[in-house]
Design a protein around this motif. Sequence first.
Motif, PDB file in Angstrom:
ATOM      1  N   UNK A 144       1.082  -0.931   0.188  1.00 52.37           N
ATOM      2  CA  UNK A 144      -0.151  -0.350   0.163  1.00 52.37           C
ATOM      3  C   UNK A 144       0.809   0.886   0.238  1.00 52.37           C
ATOM      4  N   UNK A 145       2.051   1.145   0.332  1.00 52.71           N
ATOM      5  CA  UNK A 145       3.070   2.204   0.509  1.00 52.71           C
ATOM      6  C   UNK A 145       3.020   2.806  -1.067  1.00 52.71           C
ATOM      7  N   UNK A 146       3.204   1.432  -1.502  1.00 54.38           N
ATOM      8  CA  UNK A 146       3.874   2.351  -3.211  1.00 54.38           C
ATOM      9  C   UNK A 146       3.012   2.433  -4.040  1.00 54.38           C
ATOM     10  N   UNK A 147       1.487   1.528  -4.056  1.00 54.96           N
ATOM     11  CA  UNK A 147       0.156   1.855  -4.332  1.00 54.96           C
ATOM     12  C   UNK A 147      -0.380   3.208  -4.150  1.00 54.96           C
ATOM     13  N   UNK A 195      -7.054  -0.870  -9.681  1.00 55.80           N
ATOM     14  CA  UNK A 195      -7.956  -1.756 -10.754  1.00 55.80           C
ATOM     15  C   UNK A 195      -6.618  -2.478 -11.129  1.00 55.80           C
ATOM     16  N   UNK A 196      -5.263  -1.165 -11.028  1.00 56.75           N
ATOM     17  CA  UNK A 196      -4.212  -1.739 -11.850  1.00 56.75           C
ATOM     18  C   UNK A 196      -3.505  -2.351 -11.013  1.00 56.75           C
ATOM     19  N   UNK A 197      -3.394  -2.624  -9.553  1.00 54.85           N
ATOM     20  CA  UNK A 197      -2.523  -3.476  -9.656  1.00 54.85           C
ATOM     21  C   UNK A 197      -3.605  -4.516  -8.575  1.00 54.85           C
ATOM     22  N   UNK A 198      -4.247  -5.191  -8.741  1.00 57.84           N
ATOM     23  CA  UNK A 198      -5.407  -5.706  -8.493  1.00 57.84           C
ATOM     24  C   UNK A 198      -6.422  -6.094  -7.396  1.00 57.84           C
ATOM     25  N   UNK A 199      -6.208  -4.374  -6.828  1.00 52.72           N
ATOM     26  CA  UNK A 199      -7.204  -4.645  -5.784  1.00 52.72           C
ATOM     27  C   UNK A 199      -8.184  -3.501  -6.241  1.00 52.72           C
ATOM     28  N   UNK A 200      -9.522  -3.231  -5.288  1.00 58.08           N
ATOM     29  CA  UNK A 200     -10.847  -3.094  -6.187  1.00 58.08           C
ATOM     30  C   UNK A 200     -11.844  -1.958  -4.647  1.00 58.08           C
ATOM     31  N   UNK A 201     -11.623  -0.698  -5.224  1.00 64.59           N
ATOM     32  CA  UNK A 201     -12.586  -0.094  -3.954  1.00 64.59           C
ATOM     33  C   UNK A 201     -13.858  -1.193  -3.242  1.00 64.59           C
ATOM     34  N   UNK A 202     -14.406  -1.185  -2.304  1.00 62.69           N
ATOM     35  CA  UNK A 202     -15.589  -1.850  -2.476  1.00 62.69           C
ATOM     36  C   UNK A 202     -16.567  -0.494  -2.416  1.00 62.69           C
ATOM     37  N   UNK A 203     -17.509  -1.079  -3.882  1.00 55.54           N
ATOM     38  CA  UNK A 203     -18.853  -0.740  -4.471  1.00 55.54           C
ATOM     39  C   UNK A 203     -19.332   0.243  -3.484  1.00 55.54           C
ATOM     40  N   UNK A 204     -19.403  -1.046  -1.951  1.00 56.54           N
ATOM     41  CA  UNK A 204     -20.991  -0.826  -1.204  1.00 56.54           C
ATOM     42  C   UNK A 204     -20.598   0.240  -0.074  1.00 56.54           C
ATOM     43  N   UNK A 205     -19.842  -0.199   0.409  1.00 56.18           N
ATOM     44  CA  UNK A 205     -18.897  -0.227   1.172  1.00 56.18           C
ATOM     45  C   UNK A 205     -18.145   1.334   1.619  1.00 56.18           C
TER      46      UNK A 205
END
Length: 360
Positions: A144-147, A195-205
């Motif tokens: 998360x430091x880099x992303x 999304x570029x680094x394989x993660x997803x911001x939770x759309x509901x939470x």
Amino acid sequence: MRRVYIPKADGRQRPLGVTALEDKIVQRAAVEVLNTIYETDFLGFSYGFRPGRSQHQALDALYTGLLTRKVSWVLDLDIRSYFDKISHEWLVKFVEHRIADRRVVRLIRKWLNAGVLEDGKRIRVGEGTPQGGSASPLLANVYLHDVFDLWIQAWRRKQAHGDVIVVRFADDVVVGFQGRSDAMRFWAELTERMRKFGLEVHPEKTRLLAFGPFADQTRKQRGEGRPETFNFLGFTHICGKKRSNGRFTVLRQTIRKRLQVKLNEVKAELRRRMHQPIPEVGQWLRSVVDGHNRYYGVPTNEAALHLFRIQVGWLWHRTLSRRSQNGRIPWDRMHRIIVRWLPPVRIYHPYPLRRMGVVT
């Protein structure tokens, strides 16, 4: 690494990795070395799993930022299944960018590619870092430091039109904005970045809410009710006003669900200890209540602390009264037992602005 599951507060199962003794020793030694390197890189708004930093420092930083900066909007950010979605390929690249020793990088590759043992079968895992290993918290912070950290530091310096505050504890992130347009643009760009680094911001939470001195006015103009609240590190943060002068302040109270879950755990344990001597149970309950006070003992949370102590006393009284058919304890005696064994409510953490002594 053996995989086990523990129940979460929301009813789901949290996967944990139980490492072998040899791996624990090697990981612990490697983490000690890597911490000295990465502590010079990690940014000030990152607090999770770092030596000398705690949850209450993150809570104090958030409280201070909300009161001393021009914050009118808060983005309560949730990353879906963060520890399970970390890309091994990107993580190794981030480590190689900072660590030149190939032996350390090779060790990290082995930990990531080792897989997990579940029901006697080895399962290869292509992504994620198992929670429970000594190296997992540090590797999650590096990712998360880099992303996120370096990216948002540059974003608020170059693109933001108003104040922006950031507080991150592991994957729990709160970002405050002066303007709603900044918040909406940041949210959209962050979604693409993750999304570029394989993660997803939770759309509901993930939520954007009006929060600050003008939140009440903003909600009224939209024909909405009282300002919304958000949760962070066990506390519900609420827009409030000081009794002395009516100015804006942040109220912090124990999350109701956390309080109820803890009371349910106490109830189950009291049932198991039903026939143990009162002094023995009293010493255990004293440690439970004292530990609760030490974490949740912040200003404006006295009511929730009193409620927890009262409920523990009531559960104890009910358990003692069920030890025999004629064993109901009168309340005057129970009151003496509660006073004897349950510590009184105490505020362990003073107001952040008073404790810190500086504006951060």
